[in-house]
Design an enzyme around this catalytic site. Structure first.
Site, PDB file in Angstrom:
ATOM      1  N   CYS A 114     -15.010  20.128  56.579  1.00  0.00           N
ATOM      2  CA  CYS A 114     -15.969  20.990  55.862  1.00  0.00           C
ATOM      3  C   CYS A 114     -16.468  22.175  56.685  1.00  0.00           C
ATOM      4  O   CYS A 114     -16.658  23.263  56.145  1.00  0.00           O
ATOM      5  CB  CYS A 114     -17.143  20.160  55.343  1.00  0.00           C
ATOM      6  SG  CYS A 114     -16.588  18.820  54.282  1.00  0.00           S
ATOM      7  N   HIS A 252     -23.681  23.916  53.872  1.00  0.00           N
ATOM      8  CA  HIS A 252     -22.523  23.337  53.201  1.00  0.00           C
ATOM      9  C   HIS A 252     -23.007  22.545  51.988  1.00  0.00           C
ATOM     10  O   HIS A 252     -23.948  21.755  52.085  1.00  0.00           O
ATOM     11  CB  HIS A 252     -21.770  22.435  54.189  1.00  0.00           C
ATOM     12  CG  HIS A 252     -20.757  21.563  53.535  1.00  0.00           C
ATOM     13  ND1 HIS A 252     -19.863  22.034  52.596  1.00  0.00           N
ATOM     14  CD2 HIS A 252     -20.489  20.226  53.675  1.00  0.00           C
ATOM     15  CE1 HIS A 252     -19.095  21.040  52.192  1.00  0.00           C
ATOM     16  NE2 HIS A 252     -19.455  19.943  52.817  1.00  0.00           N
ATOM     17  N   ASN A 282     -18.534  19.503  45.921  1.00  0.00           N
ATOM     18  CA  ASN A 282     -18.296  19.743  47.351  1.00  0.00           C
ATOM     19  C   ASN A 282     -16.890  20.329  47.518  1.00  0.00           C
ATOM     20  O   ASN A 282     -15.903  19.628  47.298  1.00  0.00           O
ATOM     21  CB  ASN A 282     -18.440  18.401  48.093  1.00  0.00           C
ATOM     22  CG  ASN A 282     -18.131  18.508  49.576  1.00  0.00           C
ATOM     23  OD1 ASN A 282     -17.588  19.512  50.049  1.00  0.00           O
ATOM     24  ND2 ASN A 282     -18.449  17.465  50.317  1.00  0.00           N
TER      25      ASN A 282
HETATM   26  O1  UT7 Z   1     -18.632  17.096  52.879  1.00  0.00           O
HETATM   27  C1  UT7 Z   1     -18.918  16.250  53.934  1.00  0.00           C
HETATM   28  C2  UT7 Z   1     -19.483  15.088  53.847  1.00  0.00           C
HETATM   29  N1  UT7 Z   1     -19.790  14.277  52.700  1.00  0.00           N
HETATM   30  C3  UT7 Z   1     -21.064  14.050  52.381  1.00  0.00           C
HETATM   31  O2  UT7 Z   1     -21.960  14.694  52.847  1.00  0.00           O
HETATM   32  C4  UT7 Z   1     -21.386  12.896  51.477  1.00  0.00           C
HETATM   33  C5  UT7 Z   1     -22.561  12.123  52.001  1.00  0.00           C
HETATM   34  N2  UT7 Z   1     -22.919  10.963  51.209  1.00  0.00           N
HETATM   35  C6  UT7 Z   1     -23.410  11.063  49.960  1.00  0.00           C
HETATM   36  O3  UT7 Z   1     -23.538  12.143  49.415  1.00  0.00           O
HETATM   37  C7  UT7 Z   1     -23.866   9.796  49.272  1.00  0.00           C
HETATM   38  O4  UT7 Z   1     -23.839   8.729  50.203  1.00  0.00           O
HETATM   39  C8  UT7 Z   1     -23.004   9.411  48.032  1.00  0.00           C
HETATM   40  C9  UT7 Z   1     -23.295  10.383  46.901  1.00  0.00           C
HETATM   41  C10 UT7 Z   1     -21.539   9.401  48.375  1.00  0.00           C
HETATM   42  C11 UT7 Z   1     -23.402   8.014  47.550  1.00  0.00           C
HETATM   43  O5  UT7 Z   1     -24.788   7.986  47.237  1.00  0.00           O
HETATM   44  P1  UT7 Z   1     -25.720   6.819  47.810  1.00  0.00           P
HETATM   45  O6  UT7 Z   1     -27.052   7.041  47.258  1.00  0.00           O
HETATM   46  O7  UT7 Z   1     -25.576   6.797  49.304  1.00  0.00           O
HETATM   47  O8  UT7 Z   1     -25.095   5.546  47.144  1.00  0.00           O
HETATM   48  P2  UT7 Z   1     -24.528   4.228  47.862  1.00  0.00           P
HETATM   49  O9  UT7 Z   1     -23.214   4.497  48.459  1.00  0.00           O
HETATM   50  O10 UT7 Z   1     -25.614   3.643  48.711  1.00  0.00           O
HETATM   51  O11 UT7 Z   1     -24.353   3.277  46.639  1.00  0.00           O
HETATM   52  C12 UT7 Z   1     -25.484   2.756  45.893  1.00  0.00           C
HETATM   53  C13 UT7 Z   1     -24.959   2.025  44.684  1.00  0.00           C
HETATM   54  C14 UT7 Z   1     -23.840   1.043  45.012  1.00  0.00           C
HETATM   55  O12 UT7 Z   1     -23.958  -0.058  44.151  1.00  0.00           O
HETATM   56  P3  UT7 Z   1     -24.608  -1.442  44.667  1.00  0.00           P
HETATM   57  O13 UT7 Z   1     -23.773  -1.848  45.844  1.00  0.00           O
HETATM   58  O14 UT7 Z   1     -26.008  -1.079  45.061  1.00  0.00           O
HETATM   59  O15 UT7 Z   1     -24.507  -2.312  43.478  1.00  0.00           O
HETATM   60  C15 UT7 Z   1     -22.572   1.810  44.669  1.00  0.00           C
HETATM   61  O16 UT7 Z   1     -21.522   0.955  44.325  1.00  0.00           O
HETATM   62  O17 UT7 Z   1     -24.380   2.991  43.778  1.00  0.00           O
HETATM   63  C16 UT7 Z   1     -23.038   2.599  43.462  1.00  0.00           C
HETATM   64  N3  UT7 Z   1     -22.252   3.793  43.231  1.00  0.00           N
HETATM   65  C17 UT7 Z   1     -22.145   4.367  42.031  1.00  0.00           C
HETATM   66  N4  UT7 Z   1     -22.668   4.034  40.839  1.00  0.00           N
HETATM   67  C18 UT7 Z   1     -22.367   4.834  39.809  1.00  0.00           C
HETATM   68  C19 UT7 Z   1     -21.541   4.524  44.140  1.00  0.00           C
HETATM   69  N5  UT7 Z   1     -20.956   5.563  43.519  1.00  0.00           N
HETATM   70  C20 UT7 Z   1     -21.315   5.489  42.218  1.00  0.00           C
HETATM   71  C21 UT7 Z   1     -21.036   6.272  41.084  1.00  0.00           C
HETATM   72  N6  UT7 Z   1     -21.581   5.907  39.906  1.00  0.00           N
HETATM   73  N7  UT7 Z   1     -20.254   7.370  41.139  1.00  0.00           N
END
Ligand code: UT7
Length: 325
Positions: A114, A252, A282
């Site tokens: 990125c 970014h 992104n």
């Molecule tokens: O470009 C360079 C770098 N990339 C980034 O900067 C990305 C950085 N990370 C993020 O933006 C976030 O971590 C994400 C958007 C990827 C994920 O959001 P989060 O709030 O950290 O969610 P999480 O991974 O902690 O997941 C929470 C819950 C999980 O379910 P359980 O285990 O609590 O039942 C996931 O399975 O949300 C679930 N989940 C979703 N639910 C619905 C993960 N993705 C999705 C989805 N729709 N698309």
């Protein structure tokens, strides 16, 4: 001398993929994606006429037109991409031919995930500061849809495709001030293996390992910790005041919550952190030049404005620049 941005251009694919489109084949929802990322829709390449090289050419042509320069005068092209459609020649050489640059021009590509556009921008500045060139073209282009795992709801919903380009001209203005940082030790949370390893094609799980893997939580924590810190360190190192000496913080576009958390930690008005992640998702190394181009076209960006640019991503790598636009 410093390379000042005198022209901007971008290319965004035509096809729109909305959050509801994802909900039609994944266990997700518009509500979850909007709340957790700020993204409403992203653009996806058609993979035939919108390959990275083609998007880079179109963005470059628009930046050249915006700058009002003769492309024959460009002396350096650097293209940042993690997802190029060609390995040899470089995307820079493909653009070189397409936009009609003379042979008196250096061309190379960089891959720094990125932060790639910023890495390319800083590399170009070295050529300006040593007096080697007067005009450069710097591009960030990505086709992340080629690498996304569309069965992983935690990553595929984030990515969009596109290209952004800038023309830099040697001017006697404040120099490009920057800090670049990396942590190879923390690389495992964001990775994809090169697909062209024929001896491994039958290895179990190899195909999946060539798609983007991301530990979102880890990357999120990294970003909301390191980005505010590197911006603070930049202000300390180059003795400027974050509140009064910066018109915009161009971050970014990875997640609206990361941008909001950075504004909050720095105690700066959120209005100084422009976003277009809601429309494009992104786009990795293309996100900063696409946003700059949009801001120039809608009149928000004006010559003389002081900008902090900051990016972060795979590597892990992160950086921050203080520039005069
Ligand atoms: O470009 C360079 C770098 N990339 C980034 O900067 C990305 C950085 N990370 C993020 O933006 C976030 O971590 C994400 C958007 C990827 C994920 O959001 P989060 O709030 O950290 O969610 P999480 O991974 O902690 O997941 C929470 C819950 C999980 O379910 P359980 O285990 O609590 O039942 C996931 O399975 O949300 C679930 N989940 C979703 N639910 C619905 C993960 N993705 C999705 C989805 N729709 N698309």
């Amino acid at each position: 001398m410093t390379g000042r941005i005198i022209g901007l251009g971008s290319y965004i694919p035509k096809k729109v993929l909305t959050n509801d489109d994802f909900a039609s084949f994944l266990n997700t929802s518009d509500e979850w994606i909007t709340e957790r990322t700020g993204i409403k829709e992203r653009r996806i390449s058609d993979h035939l006429n919108e390959k990275p090289s083609q998007m880079a050419i179109e963005a470059a042509k628009r930046a050249i037109e915006d700058a009002g320069i003769d492309p024959k005068e460009i002396e350096l092209i650097i293209t940042a991409s993690t997802t190029p459609d060609m390995v040899v020649p470089t995307l820079s050489c493909i653009v070189h031919e397409a936009v009609g640059v003379s042979e008196n021009c250096g061309c190379f590509d960089v891959n720094s995930a990125c932060p790639g556009f910023i890495a390319a921008f800083n590399a170009a500045q070295g050529f300006f500061e040593t007096g080697h060139i007067k005009l450069a073209l710097v591009i960030g282009v990505e086709c992340l849809s080629n690498f996304a795992n569309y069965s992983d709801r935690g990553t595929c919903i984030l990515f969009g495709d596109g290209a952004g380009a800038a023309i830099l001209r040697a001017e006697d203005i404040k120099r490009n001030e920057f800090i670049m940082r990396s942590s190879g030790a923390r690389s495992r949370c964001l990775r994809a293996e090169a697909a062209r390893q024929p001896d491994r094609w039958n290895e179990e799980g190899f195909r999946e390992s060539t798609q983007f893997y991301m530990n979102g939580k880890e990357v999120f924590k990294f970003a909301v910790t390191e980005v505010p810190q590197i911006i603070r360190d930049l202000a300390d190192k180059f003795s400027f005041d974050l509140e009064n000496d910066v018109d915009y913080f161009i971050l970014h576009q990875a997640n609206a919550r990361i941008i909001e958390a950075t504004a909050k930690k720095l105690g700066i008005d959120r209005a100084k952190f422009p976003m277009n992640i809601q429309s494009y998702g992104n786009t990795s190394s293309a996100s900063i030049p696409i946003l700059l181009d949009e801001m120039k076209r809608d009149g928000r960006l004006k010559p003389g404005m002081k900008l902090v640019l900051a990016s972060f991503g795979g590597g892990l790598t992160w950086d921050a620049n203080y520039i005069v636009y």
